[in-house]
Design a protein around this motif. Sequence first.
Motif, mmCIF file in Angstrom:
data_model
loop_
_atom_site.group_PDB
_atom_site.id
_atom_site.type_symbol
_atom_site.label_atom_id
_atom_site.label_comp_id
_atom_site.label_asym_id
_atom_site.label_seq_id
_atom_site.Cartn_x
_atom_site.Cartn_y
_atom_site.Cartn_z
ATOM 1 N N GLY A 202 57.464 -39.485 108.949
ATOM 2 C CA GLY A 202 57.310 -37.991 108.734
ATOM 3 C C GLY A 202 58.311 -37.245 109.516
ATOM 4 O O GLY A 202 58.780 -36.170 109.142
ATOM 5 N N SER A 203 59.038 -37.944 110.439
ATOM 6 C CA SER A 203 59.774 -37.039 111.397
ATOM 7 C C SER A 203 61.226 -37.486 111.185
ATOM 8 O O SER A 203 62.150 -37.348 111.820
ATOM 9 N N LYS A 204 61.553 -38.107 109.949
ATOM 10 C CA LYS A 204 62.835 -38.768 109.418
ATOM 11 C C LYS A 204 63.435 -39.907 110.410
ATOM 12 O O LYS A 204 64.535 -40.062 110.275
ATOM 13 N N ARG A 205 62.237 -40.469 111.036
ATOM 14 C CA ARG A 205 62.822 -41.754 111.741
ATOM 15 C C ARG A 205 62.221 -42.834 110.743
ATOM 16 O O ARG A 205 61.770 -42.504 109.600
ATOM 17 N N ARG A 206 62.907 -44.054 111.251
ATOM 18 C CA ARG A 206 62.344 -45.061 110.411
ATOM 19 C C ARG A 206 61.516 -46.240 111.039
ATOM 20 O O ARG A 206 61.820 -46.454 112.266
ATOM 21 N N PHE A 207 60.700 -46.867 110.141
ATOM 22 C CA PHE A 207 59.434 -47.532 110.576
ATOM 23 C C PHE A 207 59.953 -48.978 110.206
ATOM 24 O O PHE A 207 60.179 -49.208 109.268
ATOM 25 N N THR A 208 59.744 -49.729 111.286
ATOM 26 C CA THR A 208 59.837 -51.148 111.224
ATOM 27 C C THR A 208 58.672 -51.800 112.003
ATOM 28 O O THR A 208 58.289 -51.461 112.993
ATOM 29 N N GLY A 209 57.834 -52.805 111.347
ATOM 30 C CA GLY A 209 56.751 -53.279 112.218
ATOM 31 C C GLY A 209 57.157 -54.913 111.943
ATOM 32 O O GLY A 209 57.774 -55.465 111.106
ATOM 33 N N VAL A 210 56.794 -55.494 113.117
ATOM 34 C CA VAL A 210 57.275 -57.084 113.333
ATOM 35 C C VAL A 210 55.738 -57.744 113.415
ATOM 36 O O VAL A 210 54.973 -57.310 114.123
ATOM 37 N N ASN A 211 55.654 -58.820 113.018
ATOM 38 C CA ASN A 211 54.739 -59.686 112.968
ATOM 39 C C ASN A 211 54.436 -60.153 114.342
ATOM 40 O O ASN A 211 55.032 -60.529 115.264
ATOM 41 N N PRO A 212 53.141 -59.789 114.770
ATOM 42 C CA PRO A 212 52.646 -59.930 116.321
ATOM 43 C C PRO A 212 52.705 -61.453 116.851
ATOM 44 O O PRO A 212 52.417 -61.614 117.922
ATOM 45 N N VAL A 213 52.589 -62.429 115.675
ATOM 46 C CA VAL A 213 52.368 -63.676 116.290
ATOM 47 C C VAL A 213 53.846 -64.423 116.014
ATOM 48 O O VAL A 213 54.200 -65.464 116.427
ATOM 49 N N SER B 150 65.216 -36.926 99.164
ATOM 50 C CA SER B 150 64.072 -37.971 99.240
ATOM 51 C C SER B 150 64.530 -39.108 98.789
ATOM 52 O O SER B 150 63.805 -40.055 99.426
ATOM 53 N N SER B 151 65.560 -39.127 98.021
ATOM 54 C CA SER B 151 65.965 -40.639 97.371
ATOM 55 C C SER B 151 67.091 -41.326 98.519
ATOM 56 O O SER B 151 67.370 -42.225 98.494
ATOM 57 N N LYS B 152 67.510 -40.309 99.255
ATOM 58 C CA LYS B 152 68.569 -40.671 100.261
ATOM 59 C C LYS B 152 68.261 -41.089 101.760
ATOM 60 O O LYS B 152 68.793 -41.528 102.340
ATOM 61 N N THR B 153 66.852 -40.521 102.013
ATOM 62 C CA THR B 153 66.513 -40.581 103.582
ATOM 63 C C THR B 153 65.583 -41.892 103.668
ATOM 64 O O THR B 153 64.747 -42.065 102.906
ATOM 65 N N VAL B 154 66.049 -42.914 104.610
ATOM 66 C CA VAL B 154 65.420 -43.785 104.742
ATOM 67 C C VAL B 154 64.078 -43.932 105.544
ATOM 68 O O VAL B 154 64.234 -43.103 106.559
ATOM 69 N N SER C 113 63.323 -45.703 100.927
ATOM 70 C CA SER C 113 63.482 -44.276 100.882
ATOM 71 C C SER C 113 62.042 -43.784 100.776
ATOM 72 O O SER C 113 61.042 -44.132 100.382
ATOM 73 N N HIS C 114 61.929 -42.580 101.122
ATOM 74 C CA HIS C 114 60.715 -41.697 100.927
ATOM 75 C C HIS C 114 60.404 -41.650 99.386
ATOM 76 O O HIS C 114 59.459 -41.514 99.078
ATOM 77 N N ARG C 115 61.459 -41.395 98.537
ATOM 78 C CA ARG C 115 61.331 -41.358 96.995
ATOM 79 C C ARG C 115 60.573 -42.755 96.644
ATOM 80 O O ARG C 115 59.774 -42.756 95.779
ATOM 81 N N PRO D 151 56.642 -36.763 92.138
ATOM 82 C CA PRO D 151 57.369 -35.849 92.995
ATOM 83 C C PRO D 151 58.584 -36.018 93.557
ATOM 84 O O PRO D 151 58.612 -37.302 94.393
ATOM 85 N N HIS D 152 59.443 -35.333 93.751
ATOM 86 C CA HIS D 152 60.859 -35.669 94.717
ATOM 87 C C HIS D 152 60.548 -35.115 96.187
ATOM 88 O O HIS D 152 60.880 -33.742 96.038
ATOM 89 N N CYS D 153 60.032 -35.622 96.997
ATOM 90 C CA CYS D 153 59.624 -34.961 98.172
ATOM 91 C C CYS D 153 59.487 -36.044 99.094
ATOM 92 O O CYS D 153 59.412 -37.056 98.880
ATOM 93 N N SER D 154 59.055 -35.708 100.478
ATOM 94 C CA SER D 154 59.005 -36.432 101.609
ATOM 95 C C SER D 154 57.706 -37.096 101.448
ATOM 96 O O SER D 154 56.636 -36.409 100.847
ATOM 97 N N LEU D 155 57.330 -38.461 101.981
ATOM 98 C CA LEU D 155 55.998 -38.955 102.080
ATOM 99 C C LEU D 155 54.834 -38.029 102.484
ATOM 100 O O LEU D 155 53.834 -37.891 101.827
ATOM 101 N N LEU D 156 55.345 -37.107 103.594
ATOM 102 C CA LEU D 156 53.904 -36.429 104.098
ATOM 103 C C LEU D 156 53.884 -35.329 103.238
ATOM 104 O O LEU D 156 52.544 -34.895 103.171
ATOM 105 N N SER D 157 54.718 -34.545 102.359
ATOM 106 C CA SER D 157 54.639 -33.618 101.436
ATOM 107 C C SER D 157 53.650 -34.100 100.546
ATOM 108 O O SER D 157 52.999 -33.532 99.828
ATOM 109 N N TYR D 158 53.827 -35.534 100.057
ATOM 110 C CA TYR D 158 53.079 -36.080 99.095
ATOM 111 C C TYR D 158 51.662 -36.219 99.614
ATOM 112 O O TYR D 158 50.649 -35.757 98.625
ATOM 113 N N LEU D 159 51.352 -36.747 100.679
ATOM 114 C CA LEU D 159 50.096 -36.970 101.148
ATOM 115 C C LEU D 159 49.324 -35.742 101.626
ATOM 116 O O LEU D 159 48.199 -35.813 101.550
ATOM 117 N N PHE D 160 50.190 -34.823 102.115
ATOM 118 C CA PHE D 160 49.329 -33.659 102.666
ATOM 119 C C PHE D 160 49.907 -32.338 101.921
ATOM 120 O O PHE D 160 50.657 -31.691 102.618
#
Length: 548
Positions: free
Chosen positions: A90-101, A183-187, A206-208, A13-22
């Motif tokens: 889900g709120s069209k922001r971007r997630f980045t996680g960093v290694n806690p060590v 969905s393909s353009k939104t990081v 991207s969400h896609r 589906p061409h949609c956002s991650l939250l639309s796919y999950l919920f």
Amino acid sequence: MPRKSPHPDIDIPHCSLLSYLFPSGEPVSSNPLWLDALEPSKSLSPAEVLIWIRRLAVGFNKLGIPEGSTIMLMTPNHIYVPVIYLATVGSKRRFTGVNPVFTPEEVAYQLKASKATVFLVHPSILEKGLEAARRVNFPLDRIYQFSDNESDIGSTAKDWKSILASEEESSQWSWDPLLGDTSSKTVAVINFSSGTTGLPKGTCISHRNLVANAVQSIFIRFYTPEADSATNPVNRERGLSFLPLYHAYSQLWTINISCKLGIPTYIMPRFNFEEFLRSVEAYGITSIQVVPPVLIMLSKREESSKYNLQSLKHIMCGAAPLSRELQNEISTRFGMTIAQGWGMTEVVCVGLMVPGFLHDDTGSVGPLLPNCEAMLVDEDGNEVLEEGKPGEVWFRGPQVMLGYLDNEEATKACKTTDGWFKTGDIATFSKGMFTIVDRNKELIKVNGLQVAPAELEALLLQCDGVSDAAVVGININDEERPRAYVSVQPHAKGKLTEDDIVKFVGDRVAKHKRLTGGVSFVDEVPRLASGKIVRKAVKEWAKQDIER
Ligand code: 4UV
């Protein structure tokens, strides 16, 4: 002629991650979805998660954090990590996680390179977060303590709960479905990877991309003819998660796939072998995702026979080479299937995977996921068609990243205009399956985690007395280790020791990047006229050193 996936194309589906999950109109479960493996009475159901997502999304709006901004998270794993991930994306922001060590320097690098505007830090490593922030002038009032345990939170920085809007204020908030092309353009996610060369770079996913890789992986794992869903129904699955949630591998399986399929998943704060065995027995875990060192422990450590692991039927192994012998030994001894998969941060996560419960004893990483193509390409740029002959994997599919953040040059170097992504991994193809045999890129993998030689080389050049350096991976007992080849300045000859260099690096990098493969002194590091290190020659030295 590129090889196509043997699986039929599937609908993505061409949609956002939250639309796919919920999906709208479908009931949202109140059963526990993410559970604390150390204290399983602590859990979150999808219904609870949705409330948290709404409160955070509206909270970010009220704080004035614009859409498109990056939220960085640094924490050991716990059940609220998926909440931050999903609320951010889900709120069209971007997630980045960093290694806690990571060291403060390494954290500072990612804080800057990801262009984060909010930084959530676990209280146990708050000092490090503050130190990193100071190094790059990150505003300290945008740092929040983030924990699943209220009593951990001290007064040195704000509590993440201060971001939350009330339930009433946020109950009407809904996500953008990002239909069609958007969905393909939104990081959505910026995970870090060094790719084929240089320093770690932010990958724009991207969400896609995320939806595609979840749909493809679920198909391959559960719905191919080999998956045998009659004896292994999805609704009896129980997962255990210990791979880090700042990495794509765990984000895909622990967050997105568990959420989509409602698989109760126990989350451990970090990997501990005995705790892992205890959890499998105590919670009747049916399937897990691992990196090869976990299987080495399962094979070699005595504790493995102290626990009843009969519930565990399926292991997915990826992120680094796993020997065929070890794979077969474990699957026979414990009566389980071990499916290898190949993936990269740049393709969300997975591109090749052995389907479902198919017994594969060849050590291959399986065929292509649906909707994907691959070519093996030789050094002259020609496609290798002969079975069993190696070539670099060029990969094309809906999960290939948009590109590297703010680095068009690096993007152009690995992505062709017609969508082929040059992976830097060397594979062979035989009887429908790919086998990874080598890499032609700079990357070293330690415990499944990336180590960028360029990063260690730049550091070594700062060591007093070092005139030049090259770092490559060497294999010791089935595990890869970084090893440095160093030339020294005349004044340091005979004075600078291997131990000095190992210590110099060890004091400045996270544990997995240390020079555990040792150091060799050489007269000169081989370089081309362009200045590029001749890695083939250095790898050849490394090979000789191991044989000695
Ligand atoms: O970017 P990264 O850290 O990404 C990963 C992702 C791994 C996987 C694997 C199977 C899955 O099902 C899944 O969800 C995630 O590791 O590192 C990418 C590099 O790691 C090496 C290869 O050199 C990649 O370019 N690598 C990954 N998988 C394998 C591997 C493998 N099965 N065998 C050998 N090397």
